[in-house]
Design a protein around this motif. Structure first.
Motif, PDB file in Angstrom:
ATOM      1  N   UNK A 312      56.166  66.528 -35.120  1.00  0.00           N
ATOM      2  CA  UNK A 312      56.862  65.779 -34.777  1.00  0.00           C
ATOM      3  C   UNK A 312      57.777  65.600 -35.739  1.00  0.00           C
ATOM      4  N   UNK A 313      57.697  65.826 -36.907  1.00  0.00           N
ATOM      5  CA  UNK A 313      58.250  66.303 -38.020  1.00  0.00           C
ATOM      6  C   UNK A 313      59.634  66.981 -38.138  1.00  0.00           C
ATOM      7  N   UNK A 314      59.156  68.023 -37.712  1.00  0.00           N
ATOM      8  CA  UNK A 314      59.645  69.471 -37.242  1.00  0.00           C
ATOM      9  C   UNK A 314      61.721  69.337 -36.597  1.00  0.00           C
ATOM     10  N   UNK A 315      60.523  68.590 -35.249  1.00  0.00           N
ATOM     11  CA  UNK A 315      61.361  67.803 -34.065  1.00  0.00           C
ATOM     12  C   UNK A 315      62.726  66.965 -35.220  1.00  0.00           C
ATOM     13  N   UNK A 316      62.412  66.371 -35.782  1.00  0.00           N
ATOM     14  CA  UNK A 316      63.066  65.205 -36.899  1.00  0.00           C
ATOM     15  C   UNK A 316      64.013  65.733 -37.844  1.00  0.00           C
ATOM     16  N   UNK A 322      68.483  69.776 -40.378  1.00  0.00           N
ATOM     17  CA  UNK A 322      68.418  70.652 -41.844  1.00  0.00           C
ATOM     18  C   UNK A 322      69.040  71.842 -41.047  1.00  0.00           C
ATOM     19  N   UNK A 323      68.550  72.699 -42.106  1.00  0.00           N
ATOM     20  CA  UNK A 323      69.078  74.265 -41.170  1.00  0.00           C
ATOM     21  C   UNK A 323      67.728  74.963 -42.035  1.00  0.00           C
ATOM     22  N   UNK A 324      67.648  75.488 -40.842  1.00  0.00           N
ATOM     23  CA  UNK A 324      66.351  76.776 -40.806  1.00  0.00           C
ATOM     24  C   UNK A 324      65.424  77.178 -41.764  1.00  0.00           C
ATOM     25  N   UNK A 582      63.617  76.786 -34.540  1.00  0.00           N
ATOM     26  CA  UNK A 582      62.880  75.659 -35.138  1.00  0.00           C
ATOM     27  C   UNK A 582      63.886  75.267 -32.999  1.00  0.00           C
ATOM     28  N   UNK A 583      64.359  75.313 -33.287  1.00  0.00           N
ATOM     29  CA  UNK A 583      64.900  74.342 -31.739  1.00  0.00           C
ATOM     30  C   UNK A 583      64.285  74.706 -30.898  1.00  0.00           C
ATOM     31  N   UNK A 584      63.842  76.064 -30.219  1.00  0.00           N
ATOM     32  CA  UNK A 584      62.707  76.205 -29.200  1.00  0.00           C
ATOM     33  C   UNK A 584      61.574  75.846 -29.698  1.00  0.00           C
ATOM     34  N   UNK A 585      61.262  75.971 -30.801  1.00  0.00           N
ATOM     35  CA  UNK A 585      59.642  75.177 -31.670  1.00  0.00           C
ATOM     36  C   UNK A 585      59.758  74.085 -31.321  1.00  0.00           C
ATOM     37  N   UNK A 586      60.702  73.111 -31.909  1.00  0.00           N
ATOM     38  CA  UNK A 586      60.937  71.611 -30.943  1.00  0.00           C
ATOM     39  C   UNK A 586      61.005  71.035 -29.756  1.00  0.00           C
ATOM     40  N   UNK A 592      54.581  69.041 -25.294  1.00  0.00           N
ATOM     41  CA  UNK A 592      53.419  69.606 -24.813  1.00  0.00           C
ATOM     42  C   UNK A 592      52.715  71.353 -25.061  1.00  0.00           C
ATOM     43  N   UNK A 593      53.352  71.748 -24.980  1.00  0.00           N
ATOM     44  CA  UNK A 593      53.332  73.276 -24.586  1.00  0.00           C
ATOM     45  C   UNK A 593      53.081  74.226 -26.383  1.00  0.00           C
ATOM     46  N   UNK A 594      52.291  75.030 -25.767  1.00  0.00           N
ATOM     47  CA  UNK A 594      52.132  75.686 -28.082  1.00  0.00           C
ATOM     48  C   UNK A 594      53.654  76.481 -27.795  1.00  0.00           C
ATOM     49  N   UNK A 595      53.778  76.055 -29.110  1.00  0.00           N
ATOM     50  CA  UNK A 595      54.914  77.224 -29.623  1.00  0.00           C
ATOM     51  C   UNK A 595      54.917  78.728 -29.770  1.00  0.00           C
ATOM     52  N   UNK A 596      56.087  79.133 -29.336  1.00  0.00           N
ATOM     53  CA  UNK A 596      56.349  81.143 -29.338  1.00  0.00           C
ATOM     54  C   UNK A 596      57.827  80.811 -30.022  1.00  0.00           C
ATOM     55  N   UNK A 597      57.904  82.337 -29.506  1.00  0.00           N
ATOM     56  CA  UNK A 597      59.242  82.947 -30.292  1.00  0.00           C
ATOM     57  C   UNK A 597      60.010  83.380 -29.206  1.00  0.00           C
TER      58      UNK A 597
END
Length: 636
Positions: A312-316, A322-324, A582-586, A592-597
């Motif tokens: 949730x913090x990363x989404x915010x 914020x920069x990468x 980071x946007x993709x992860x957010x 509700x999906x697992x983060x990947x690259x």
């Protein structure tokens, strides 16, 4: 305007960068263009020859190959080629061949140069200064329209209250009363005036800080006389921050140092104090609060719950521009706090460590570049026993094995997956005394076989989370040993250039250098990993201690091992790809999906695809330069 010209006008307006031209210019442009049809296999423009026009492809596909016949790009509908030759009025560096039956609109070089001259935004798309163009692309990716600029707010605009301070000679009792009266939990201590001349130079200069915790620990707990000067209990030479620094810098400093107060100082004199509470009030989801909750945890369940707030913090943070690099440092600071808490919990049950030790982060955590999908890489550096050659006794080794198992399992439970390559402290191979580590590093540097280089990729990004005194001198010796070691550096360089970035995108596919397409773009393998490796080679060549990729590139440019322009280009490419990741992860965590690259190119806007193609080209050029520098064609 007749129907045909209107169709051309609408076609141009639908494709970047022609969509950047004003409406009046777009209205006038179709009348000055001509059309030409090319059969499949036709060579439209040969390398070494000047172009007669800028070609804007209306249908079909064109391959762009370099002087060696290697595919450099593939142009589809809406794409343009013949650009550099038309802009510079010189010969083309590439050959353009119709891959399919194609129809192109032709613009004269004079008309094209006129558009470049009159429309800077349009011209920037074709600018060869990649770093500037990528910075503009990163800015375009952000969404300042939401009004969330709090992380960029200078501290001068946040700190509105005058500092509460006393001079060093003030009695502890008086200082404590002042803290109560002014309802502050920390007091700044300044140098006294003294004689008139000294007073002019030093009076009011910050010399220390006293917190309510100092009062409880030293006065109440240890019985320090309350009539003693406050300088006897202050923390001297505190970490400070400039009033023009953005709020995010204060947040990162407090997270990394574990502070709750940070003096804001201008020309040596305090102008205020920023607190973790000030930062928390700026944001609803605050990483300082998460770190505070993590540090206070007394069991694994509580730790898992506290760490679960990080997505949730990363989404915010993404939403707040914020920069990468900043997001990577914040996610790493949370990961470091989780690690330290797990170590504390484990030690509480296992008892004191049998010998001093350091828990070290490797890979992305070592580089301060953790993402939500990053797995864990870590190791233990142990103090030598009485006989450094003998290693630890079995009982001590068993204690550290249990510690490593508990911490790595705890990290996995908190969202840091286990390393698939087993590069973790739970592996006995990476749980060594300092003398043993020195031997391992010396072997990797002096005898860099393929397995050693593979390990070196991760372990040369080592950073101490605890026990820095044990690790830092060892790493300083390692960096001295790598500087100028051509054989070792050449092996690392060869590994770096083995990561081949794609060319770009074509009809919804990621286009590789063999002209093949794939559906998913791996942001790590295709962009982040090669830049990390290039930066590492340049930093180790200069014997630099930096581990962060951007910091390595900046430091290496300062020493001249890489040009300033190349370093700027790579930093820009790294920021762009990192921001997209980071946007993709957010977005994934929000669904509700697992983060990947791996990102679907169909989800990328046209301008993002153009920017990524720029980034891929920058990486490829940096790899070619690295291969030339280390004469990789001659290295076996």
């Amino acid at each position: 305007m007749n129907v045909e010209l209107t169709g051309i006008r609408d076609f141009l307006a639908a494709h970047h960068p022609f969509d950047l031209l004003p409406s009046a210019v777009l209205d006038a442009l179709p009348g000055r263009l001509t059309s030409r049809y090319f059969r499949r296999g036709t060579v439209i423009l040969s390398a070494g020859r000047p172009t007669e026009a800028v070609y804007i492809l209306r249908s079909g596909a064109v391959d762009i190959t370099d002087a060696n016949g290697v595919l450099a790009d593939r142009c589809g509908e809406g794409g343009a080629f013949g650009i550099s030759s038309a802009r510079d009025d010189g010969p083309s560096r590439f050959t353009m061949t119709a891959l399919e039956d194609s129809l192109a609109l032709l613009m004269t070089p004079e008309d094209f140069r006129g558009l470049l001259s009159a429309h800077p935004t349009f011209a920037r798309f074709f600018d060869e200064q990649s770093a500037e163009r990528l910075r503009a692309a990163v800015e375009a990716l952000r969404v300042p329209g939401t009004g969330h600029e709090v992380l960029r707010t200078p501290l001068r605009g946040i700190v509105t209250r005058a500092p509460v301070s006393v001079d060093e000679d003030t009695a502890i009792r008086t200082a404590a009363r002042l803290m109560t009266e002014r309802r502050v939990s920390a007091l700044l201590v300044t140098q006294p005036g003294g004689d008139a001349r000294a007073a002019e130079e030093t009076s009011g200069v910050l010399s220390g800080i006293v917190t309510d915790r100092d009062m409880r620990r030293l006065v109440v707990g240890e019985g320090m006389p309350v009539e003693s000067p406050v300088s006897s209990i202050m923390t001297p030479h505190p970490i400070t921050i400039d009033p023009d620094a953005p709020a995010v810098e204060a947040m990162l400093t407090m997270m990394q140092r574990g502070f709750h107060h940070l003096p804001v100082v201008e020309h040596g004199r305090p102008i205020g104090m920023v607190t973790s509470g000030d930062i928390m009030r700026l944001q609803q989801a605050n990483p300082v609060a998460i770190v505070g909750a993590i540090v206070a945890c007394q069991d694994l369940d509580g730790l898992i719950a506290a760490r679960s707030r990080l997505p949730g913090v990363v989404r915010e943070l993404v939403r707040q521009d914020a920069t990468a690099a900043e997001i990577g440092r914040i996610v790493t600071a949370v990961g470091d706090a989780v690690t330290r808490t797990l170590l504390r919990l484990a030690e509480a049950e296992l008892g004191p460590a049998p010998v001093p030790y350091a828990w070290v982060a490797l890979g992305s955590q070592g580089r301060l570049e953790l993402g939500l999908s990053s797995d864990q890489d870590n190791a233990l550096v142990l103090a030598d026993g009485p006989d450094p050659e003998a290693g630890l006794d079995p009982a001590a080794d068993a204690w550290f094995a249990e510690l490593a198992d508990r911490v790595t399992a705890g990290l996995a439970a908190c969202g840091h997956p286990l390393c698939p390559g087993d590069m973790m402290a739970s592996n006995p191979a990476w749980r060594l005394t300092r003398s043993q580590w020195r031997q391992v590093f010396a072997r990797w540097i002096d005898e860099p076989d393929s397995a050693a280089v593979l390990h070196a990729d991760t372990f040369f990004d080592m950073r101490a989370i605890t026990g820095g005194d044990l690790v830092d001198p060892m790493l300083a010796a390692v960096h001295r040993a790598t500087a100028g070691n051509q054989l070792f550096l050449a092996r690392l360089a060869r590994e770096a250039v083995s990561w081949v970035p794609p060319i770009g995108f074509f009809r919804g596919f990621v286009l590789d250098r063999a002209g093949q397409g794939s559906r998913g773009l791996d942001l790590k393998a295709g962009g982040i990993a090669p830049i990390v490796q290039i930066a590492r080679v340049h930093a180790l060549a200069a014997g630099l201690p930096e581990v962060n990729t951007a910091a390595r590139l900046s430091a290496a440019a300062a020493t001249g091992t890489i040009s300033r322009r190349r370093a700027d280009d790579l930093r820009g490419a790294y920021e762009l790809i990192g921001h997209l990741r980071h946007r993709h992860h957010s977005e994934q965590t929000e669904r509700g999906e697992a983060a990947d690259n791996v990102i679907d190119p169909a989800t990328l806007a046209t301008i993002d695809q153009h920017s990524l193609r720029d980034a891929f080209r920058i990486i490829k050029e940096a790899e070619q330069e690295l291969a030339f520098t280390y004469r990789l064609h001659a290295v076996s």
